[in-house]
Design a protein around this motif. Structure first.
Motif: not given
Ligand SMILES: C[S@@+](CC[C@H](N)C(=O)[O-])C[C@H]1O[C@@H](n2cnc3c(N)ncnc32)[C@H](O)[C@@H]1O
Length: 321
Positions: A160-161, A163-164, A166-171, A178
Motif C-alpha cells: 500500500n505504501r 502504491k501510494r 509512487h502513484k505518479k510513477s505507476i501512472k 506495478s
C-alpha cells in the motif's frame, strides 16, 4: 458472532491475498441493530467464508508483520530515502562523516549492483521479491523501461505504501510498473512468465529458501536470470553464534541461515550458478560508519561485530535457469 470471531482468529498472523479483510462500517451498524444489515448478515458471512477458503493464505511471522507493516522501518534513522537496506558503500568515502545523501546513495548502489548483473533488456518482464516501499522497482522502470516490473512484498502495508508513494510513477509507466502482495513461497505469476527475478535484502527473511528457489524457477522462462543479494551466516557454526548475537534470528525475522543451505536450495531446483560472491567488505564497514553517525542505531553494531568475527557475510548470488 462466534463464526466471525473464528474467521478473524484464522487470519491473525496470516496474510490473505485476494480476500477482503473486514468491513468495519457494516459490523458497527449491525451492533446498532440495523434490520437491513442483520438480514444480509448470513449471506455476508457465507460469502466471507467462501472468500477465505478460496484465498491463498500464508503464515507471516507476527514480529515481521509488526516490523515492516505496523512500523515503517524506512522511517528509522538507520535507513533513509525510503530504502530498507544496509547499502553498498564501495564508492562512498568512509574517512569522514557520512551525509544523508551518501546513505541514500549506498542503498541505491545496492540496487544498481543487482541491476548490472540482471542484464536488463527492454523486452524483459521482471519481478522483485521483497520490494519494501518499491523504490528499487521505480528506479529500474525509470532507467531501463522494460515490458514490466512488478514489486512483490508479503506485507500488505508495504505494498500500500509503495502504491501510494509512487502513484505518479505507476501512472507514468502504466501498465509496466506495478506492486502486488505475495510471498517468496508463492509468487503470484504463471509458470515461465518472467525473464528476470531479483531480491534485495529480503531473502534473509524468507521462511523457506527451498520454496523461494522453486517459485523463482517456476515463474522464470528457460534462460531467465535470478539475482539475490542479502546477508546469511557463513557456516553452521556462524549461524549458532548469530543466534546469540542477533535476537531476531530466533524470533523468526532475520533468519540468517547458513549460506551453504541457500546455495544448495538453488542448486537442487536446477539453477546454474553464474557467480556467487561475498561482498560484506563493501557493506558492513559503511553501515557501521553510518551507525556511528546516527547514535541511536545500536542494533547495527551486532551485524558489524558478527561480520568482523566471520559469522556473517553479505552475498551477491547470480543464477540462471
Ligand atoms: C529489509 S526490507 C528490504 C526492502 C527493499 N528491498 C529495500 O531494499 O529497500 C525486506 C522486505 O522483504 C519483505 N519480506 C520479508 N519476507 C518476505 C517473504 N517471505 N516474501 C516476500 N516479501 C518478504 C519485508 O516485508 C520487507 O519489506
Amino acid at each position: 458472532m462466534p463464526i466471525l470471531k473464528n474467521i478473524s482468529k484464522y487470519l491473525d498472523g496470516h496474510v490473505t491475498f485476494g480476500a477482503p479483510r473486514h468491513d468495519g462500517v457494516s459490523s458497527s451498524r449491525a451492533k446498532r441493530g440495523d434490520p437491513g444489515i442483520l438480514k444480509a448478515l448470513p449471506l455476508a458471512i457465507f460469502l466471507c467464508l467462501i472468500n477465505v477458503l478460496h484465498a491463498q493464505t500464508y503464515p507471516v511471522n507476527k514480529l515481521l508483520l509488526e516490523t515492516y507493516g505496523v512500523h515503517d522501518l524506512a522511517e528509522k534513522p538507520a535507513f533513509q530515502g525510503g530504502y530498507i537496506n544496509f547499502g553498498y558503500w564501495k564508492n562512498i568515502p568512509l574517512g569522514k562523516t557520512i551525509t544523508t545523501e551518501e546513505r541514500i546513495k549506498a542503498s541505491q548502489a545496492l540496487y544498481e549492483l543487482v541491476f548490472e548483473h540482471l542484464n536488463i533488456q527492454k523486452e524483459d518482464s521482471i519481478v522483485e521479491v521483497g520490494c519494501g516501499r518499491g523504490n528499487g522497482c521505480v528506479a529500474l522502470a525509470e532507467k531501463y523501461h522494460p515490458v514490466s516490473v512488478t514489486g512483490v512484498d508479503i506485507i500488505p502495508q508495504q505494498i500500500n505504501r509503495a502504491k501510494r508513494i509512487h502513484k505518479k510513477s505507476i501512472k507514468r509507466h502504466a501498465p509496466s510498473l506495478s506492486f502486488q502482495t505475495g510471498s517468496s513461497s508463492s509468487l503470484p505469476f504463471p509458470d515461465n512468465s518472467q525473464t528476470k527475478v531479483f531480491s534485495v535484502e529480503a531473502a534473509q527473511c524468507f521462511p523457506s529458501m527451498k520454496d523461494f528457489a522453486g517459485e523463482a524457477w517456476r515463474v522464470l522462462q528457460p534462460g531467465g536470470r535470478l539475482v539475490v543479494t542479502a546477508h546469511f551466516a557463513t557456516s553452521e557454526e556462524g549461524y549458532q553464534a548469530l543466534r546469540k548475537l542477533i535476537p531476531t534470528v530466533d524470533q523468526g525475522v532475520d533468519l540468517l541461515i547458513p549460506i551453504e543451505q541457500v546455495r544448495s536450495a538453488f542448486q537442487k531446483v536446477g539453477f546454474k550458478e553464474v557467480s556467487f560472491q561475498a561482498i560484506g567488505g563493501d557493506v558492513f564497514d559503511g553501515l557501521q560508519k553510518w551507525r556511528l553517525n546516527v547514535q541511536d542505531v545500536k542494533w547495527a553494531e551486532n551485524y558489524f561485530v558478527s561480520y568482523k568475527k566471520g559469522f556473517l557475510d553479505y552475498y551477491l548470488i547470480i543464477l540462471e535457469k
